[in-house]
Design a protein around this motif. Structure first.
Motif, PDB file in Angstrom:
ATOM      1  N   GLY A 164     -95.962  50.411  33.012  1.00 28.79           N
ATOM      2  CA  GLY A 164     -96.359  51.303  31.937  1.00 28.79           C
ATOM      3  C   GLY A 164     -97.706  51.952  32.162  1.00 28.79           C
ATOM      4  N   ILE A 165     -98.154  52.060  33.417  1.00 30.32           N
ATOM      5  CA  ILE A 165     -99.395  52.759  33.745  1.00 30.32           C
ATOM      6  C   ILE A 165     -99.088  54.248  33.817  1.00 30.32           C
ATOM      7  CG2 ILE A 165    -101.209  53.072  35.475  1.00 30.32           C
ATOM      8  CD1 ILE A 165    -100.734  50.117  36.254  1.00 30.32           C
ATOM      9  N   VAL A 166     -99.731  55.036  32.988  1.00 29.77           N
ATOM     10  CA  VAL A 166     -99.399  56.456  32.877  1.00 29.77           C
ATOM     11  C   VAL A 166     -99.711  57.175  34.182  1.00 29.77           C
ATOM     12  CG1 VAL A 166     -99.686  56.524  30.388  1.00 29.77           C
ATOM     13  CG2 VAL A 166    -101.658  56.973  31.864  1.00 29.77           C
ATOM     14  N   GLU A 167     -99.003  58.290  34.411  1.00 27.81           N
ATOM     15  CA  GLU A 167     -99.064  58.973  35.702  1.00 27.81           C
ATOM     16  C   GLU A 167    -100.470  59.463  36.035  1.00 27.81           C
ATOM     17  OE1 GLU A 167     -96.327  62.309  37.984  1.00 27.81           O
ATOM     18  OE2 GLU A 167     -95.539  61.172  36.279  1.00 27.81           O
ATOM     19  N   VAL A 168    -101.234  59.886  35.028  1.00 25.22           N
ATOM     20  CA  VAL A 168    -102.562  60.410  35.299  1.00 25.22           C
ATOM     21  C   VAL A 168    -103.499  59.332  35.840  1.00 25.22           C
ATOM     22  CG1 VAL A 168    -103.466  59.981  32.974  1.00 25.22           C
ATOM     23  CG2 VAL A 168    -104.401  61.858  34.349  1.00 25.22           C
ATOM     24  N   ASP A 169    -103.227  58.050  35.516  1.00 25.10           N
ATOM     25  CA  ASP A 169    -104.060  56.946  36.002  1.00 25.10           C
ATOM     26  C   ASP A 169    -103.572  56.371  37.326  1.00 25.10           C
ATOM     27  OD1 ASP A 169    -105.718  57.112  33.805  1.00 25.10           O
ATOM     28  OD2 ASP A 169    -104.634  55.587  32.664  1.00 25.10           O
ATOM     29  N   GLN A 170    -102.398  56.787  37.756  1.00 27.12           N
ATOM     30  CA  GLN A 170    -101.790  56.159  38.929  1.00 27.12           C
ATOM     31  C   GLN A 170    -102.556  56.357  40.243  1.00 27.12           C
ATOM     32  OE1 GLN A 170     -97.545  56.792  39.200  1.00 27.12           O
ATOM     33  NE2 GLN A 170     -97.197  56.147  37.081  1.00 27.12           N
ATOM     34  N   SER A 199    -105.446  44.760  34.280  1.00 25.66           N
ATOM     35  CA  SER A 199    -104.260  44.129  33.695  1.00 25.66           C
ATOM     36  C   SER A 199    -104.563  43.597  32.304  1.00 25.66           C
ATOM     37  CB  SER A 199    -103.761  43.000  34.600  1.00 25.66           C
ATOM     38  OG  SER A 199    -103.408  43.489  35.873  1.00 25.66           O
ATOM     39  N   LYS A 200    -105.716  42.965  32.155  1.00 25.56           N
ATOM     40  CA  LYS A 200    -106.099  42.442  30.848  1.00 25.56           C
ATOM     41  C   LYS A 200    -106.269  43.575  29.833  1.00 25.56           C
ATOM     42  CE  LYS A 200    -108.410  38.276  32.591  1.00 25.56           C
ATOM     43  NZ  LYS A 200    -109.706  37.563  32.731  1.00 25.56           N
ATOM     44  N   ALA A 201    -106.864  44.687  30.286  1.00 27.47           N
ATOM     45  CA  ALA A 201    -107.058  45.824  29.390  1.00 27.47           C
ATOM     46  C   ALA A 201    -105.716  46.431  28.979  1.00 27.47           C
ATOM     47  CB  ALA A 201    -107.932  46.886  30.067  1.00 27.47           C
ATOM     48  N   LEU A 202    -104.784  46.477  29.930  1.00 26.84           N
ATOM     49  CA  LEU A 202    -103.464  47.022  29.631  1.00 26.84           C
ATOM     50  C   LEU A 202    -102.710  46.116  28.662  1.00 26.84           C
ATOM     51  CD1 LEU A 202    -101.448  49.277  30.194  1.00 26.84           C
ATOM     52  CD2 LEU A 202    -100.647  47.985  32.182  1.00 26.84           C
ATOM     53  N   ILE A 203    -102.866  44.819  28.838  1.00 21.21           N
ATOM     54  CA  ILE A 203    -102.234  43.871  27.916  1.00 21.21           C
ATOM     55  C   ILE A 203    -102.759  44.076  26.501  1.00 21.21           C
ATOM     56  CG2 ILE A 203    -102.130  41.415  27.302  1.00 21.21           C
ATOM     57  CD1 ILE A 203    -102.057  40.848  30.360  1.00 21.21           C
ATOM     58  N   GLU A 204    -104.080  44.223  26.374  1.00 22.58           N
ATOM     59  CA  GLU A 204    -104.674  44.435  25.057  1.00 22.58           C
ATOM     60  C   GLU A 204    -104.198  45.747  24.446  1.00 22.58           C
ATOM     61  OE1 GLU A 204    -106.498  43.362  21.746  1.00 22.58           O
ATOM     62  OE2 GLU A 204    -106.347  42.114  23.563  1.00 22.58           O
ATOM     63  N   LEU A 205    -104.091  46.776  25.283  1.00 24.79           N
ATOM     64  CA  LEU A 205    -103.618  48.073  24.799  1.00 24.79           C
ATOM     65  C   LEU A 205    -102.189  47.979  24.282  1.00 24.79           C
ATOM     66  CD1 LEU A 205    -104.228  51.132  24.564  1.00 24.79           C
ATOM     67  CD2 LEU A 205    -103.268  51.377  26.877  1.00 24.79           C
ATOM     68  N   ARG A 206    -101.355  47.230  25.006  1.00 24.15           N
ATOM     69  CA  ARG A 206     -99.951  47.116  24.606  1.00 24.15           C
ATOM     70  C   ARG A 206     -99.775  46.188  23.404  1.00 24.15           C
ATOM     71  NH1 ARG A 206     -99.694  51.231  26.182  1.00 24.15           N
ATOM     72  NH2 ARG A 206     -98.727  52.029  28.094  1.00 24.15           N
ATOM     73  N   ARG A 207    -100.718  45.290  23.178  1.00 21.18           N
ATOM     74  CA  ARG A 207    -100.680  44.498  21.944  1.00 21.18           C
ATOM     75  C   ARG A 207    -100.824  45.412  20.731  1.00 21.18           C
ATOM     76  NH1 ARG A 207    -103.863  40.075  24.427  1.00 21.18           N
ATOM     77  NH2 ARG A 207    -102.469  38.287  24.657  1.00 21.18           N
ATOM     78  N   GLU A 208    -101.711  46.407  20.866  1.00 22.14           N
ATOM     79  CA  GLU A 208    -101.973  47.313  19.761  1.00 22.14           C
ATOM     80  C   GLU A 208    -100.947  48.433  19.680  1.00 22.14           C
ATOM     81  OE1 GLU A 208    -105.891  48.714  20.465  1.00 22.14           O
ATOM     82  OE2 GLU A 208    -106.844  46.743  20.250  1.00 22.14           O
ATOM     83  N   LEU A 214     -92.718  46.890  30.979  1.00 20.11           N
ATOM     84  CA  LEU A 214     -92.644  45.459  31.277  1.00 20.11           C
ATOM     85  C   LEU A 214     -93.739  44.673  30.558  1.00 20.11           C
ATOM     86  CD1 LEU A 214     -91.200  43.257  32.932  1.00 20.11           C
ATOM     87  CD2 LEU A 214     -92.855  43.675  34.764  1.00 20.11           C
ATOM     88  N   ILE A 215     -94.958  45.220  30.502  1.00 19.45           N
ATOM     89  CA  ILE A 215     -96.052  44.523  29.814  1.00 19.45           C
ATOM     90  C   ILE A 215     -95.695  44.278  28.350  1.00 19.45           C
ATOM     91  CG2 ILE A 215     -98.447  44.673  29.053  1.00 19.45           C
ATOM     92  CD1 ILE A 215     -98.317  44.159  31.976  1.00 19.45           C
ATOM     93  N   SER A 216     -95.188  45.308  27.694  1.00 20.66           N
ATOM     94  CA  SER A 216     -94.807  45.157  26.280  1.00 20.66           C
ATOM     95  C   SER A 216     -93.700  44.134  26.114  1.00 20.66           C
ATOM     96  CB  SER A 216     -94.361  46.513  25.714  1.00 20.66           C
ATOM     97  OG  SER A 216     -95.396  47.464  25.790  1.00 20.66           O
ATOM     98  N   ALA A 217     -92.732  44.161  27.048  1.00 21.08           N
ATOM     99  CA  ALA A 217     -91.635  43.200  26.982  1.00 21.08           C
ATOM    100  C   ALA A 217     -92.141  41.778  27.185  1.00 21.08           C
ATOM    101  CB  ALA A 217     -90.580  43.547  28.033  1.00 21.08           C
ATOM    102  N   LEU A 218     -93.070  41.593  28.107  1.00 26.08           N
ATOM    103  CA  LEU A 218     -93.625  40.261  28.348  1.00 26.08           C
ATOM    104  C   LEU A 218     -94.424  39.777  27.139  1.00 26.08           C
ATOM    105  CD1 LEU A 218     -94.740  40.638  32.078  1.00 26.08           C
ATOM    106  CD2 LEU A 218     -92.934  39.153  31.208  1.00 26.08           C
TER     107      LEU A 218
END
Length: 411
Positions: A164-170, A199-208, A214-218
């Protein structure tokens, strides 16, 4: 001269050469060997059936810490120190890659609830588009270096899209991934730390703000499981990067080179494109075996295996490339590429391992290979090497064999 000095060393060059295992295989089913920079001798498995059996044998484990009565560092700990990896690398690997038994099965069950076939298949249109766009861009220039300009961007994009990493950040993430798998401590250590923090920042973002990734599913699974926490999700992300970028990119490059090296097989595949999914890609996985050896396993008791007495605590290392070229399994032409080869039951090869630790990304790797072959070889004129075959350069990567440094072609 000590006995250990008579033990052959599996240099990076050796473990990447299929024919090099022939003498060891003829010598014995299990042969004691050493890896460079690792003091502990290990038993190398060279035959297909033996590997299939040992990878499913609960008397062998990956977590050396469970053998608390054994002295000295484990093979993995020695490799982490020798190759300059941060200690945290072992911590994250230990959660999934180096776990065993009930702990591993539970983690595996949790991951498969999120890492579904539907999620992988949903990536196909995006990967087809990215492959097409990369091919168009490179074709416009005429000459291209496929490893860095095609294979790595595609492998990185697949993992980014999955997470779920957006294309602009890839592009920035791809650079961090490349640094993290470079094998160079000066690049690897800061990149590893950055990837953990990302990864930790992405997890926090997907919590909100949950998404269909996959991160959201996990995270959804972690709420249901209770004790499945952030560190375990980060471990999964790091394993996906470690196994889904470098090995995948080099397999794609090795696969392309294998087809260029075998024009007769390429011609047959172009004549019979229906072979692509059912036979050609599995055969290319078998033939190239881009990950030449698997993770070491330790005997939990004294036992007899393949005619050898193995002592408790001794390490066994699966020779994936050796098993995939075993003439006892694949006949006398095991060293040959045959895109119409009918492999055995299951995967029919050991490129993704076997048993409890069978690669969770196997379906993604197969899909990437199908898309690349279809685009480069079946939809138009095939690429051609831009240099003589003997001018291609290869580099040894610690603990990971020898890989192409570049794959220059004309498109």
């Amino acid at each position: 001269m000590s006995v250990s000095e008579h033990i052959p060393s599996l240099t990076s060059e050796f473990v990447s050469t299929a024919s090099g295992y022939q003498a060891l295989r003829e010598q014995a089913r299990l042969v004691q060997v050493k890896l460079p920079d690792v003091d502990t001798p290990m038993w190398l498995v060279t035959r297909y059936e033996d590997m299939k059996e040992i990878l499913g044998d609960s008397r062998f484990i990956r977590d050396a810490a469970k053998l608390s009565d054994q002295e000295g560092s484990s093979v993995v700990d020695q490799m982490i120190e020798a190759y300059g990896l941060p200690p945290e690398f072992g911590d994250y690997n230990g959660i999934l890659v180096l776990s065993d038994g009930a702990d591993h099965l539970r983690m595996r069950r949790v991951i498969t609830r999120a890492f579904t076939a539907g999620r992988i298949n949903a990536l196909r249109p995006t990967l087809e588009r990215l492959t097409r766009e990369l091919h168009w861009t490179l074709s416009a220039n005429g000459d291209a270096e496929l490893l860095e300009e095609f294979c790595y961007p595609l492998a990185c994009a697949a993992i980014c899209e999955l997470l779920g990493i957006v294309e602009v950040d890839q592009p920035q993430v791809r650079k961090q991934m490349m640094d993290a798998i470079s094998g160079e401590p000066g690049r690897l250590v800061p990149a590893f730390t950055s990837m953990v923090e990302r990864s930790k920042a992405l997890i926090e973002l997907r919590r909100e703000n949950p998404k269909d990734d996959l991160i959201s599913a996990l995270l959804r699974v972690s709420e249901e499981e209770g004790d499945f926490d952030e560190k375990q999700i980060v471990a999964i992300v790091m394993v996906l990067i470690d196994t889904g970028v470098g090995p995948a990119a080099h397999f794609l490059a090795d696969m392309i080179l294998a087809l260029l090296d075998h024009p007769g097989q390429l011609a047959r595949l172009r004549d019979e494109p229906q072979l692509l999914h059912t036979r050609a890609v599995p055969e290319l996985l078998r033939f190239t075996s881009s990950v030449p050896v698997g993770a070491p396993m330790y005997a939990t008791e004294d036992l007899d295996f393949a005619g050898v007495r193995i002592q408790r605590g001794e390490a066994v290392i699966p020779g994936i490339l050796a098993a995939n070229h075993d003439p006892h399994e694949f006949s006398d032409d095991a060293l040959s590429l045959d895109v119409s080869r009918e492999l055995g039951t299951g995967a029919g090869h050991m490129a993704f391992g076997h048993g409890p630790h069978y690669c969770i990304g196997a379906a993604l790797a197969q899909m990437e290979a199908e898309i690349v072959i279809d685009r480069l070889f079946l939809q138009g004129a095939a690429p051609e090497l831009a240099v003589n075959r003997d001018e291609l350069e290869f580099a040894a990567r610690p603990g990971d064999g020898v890989h192409l440094k570049a794959l220059p072609v004309r498109l």
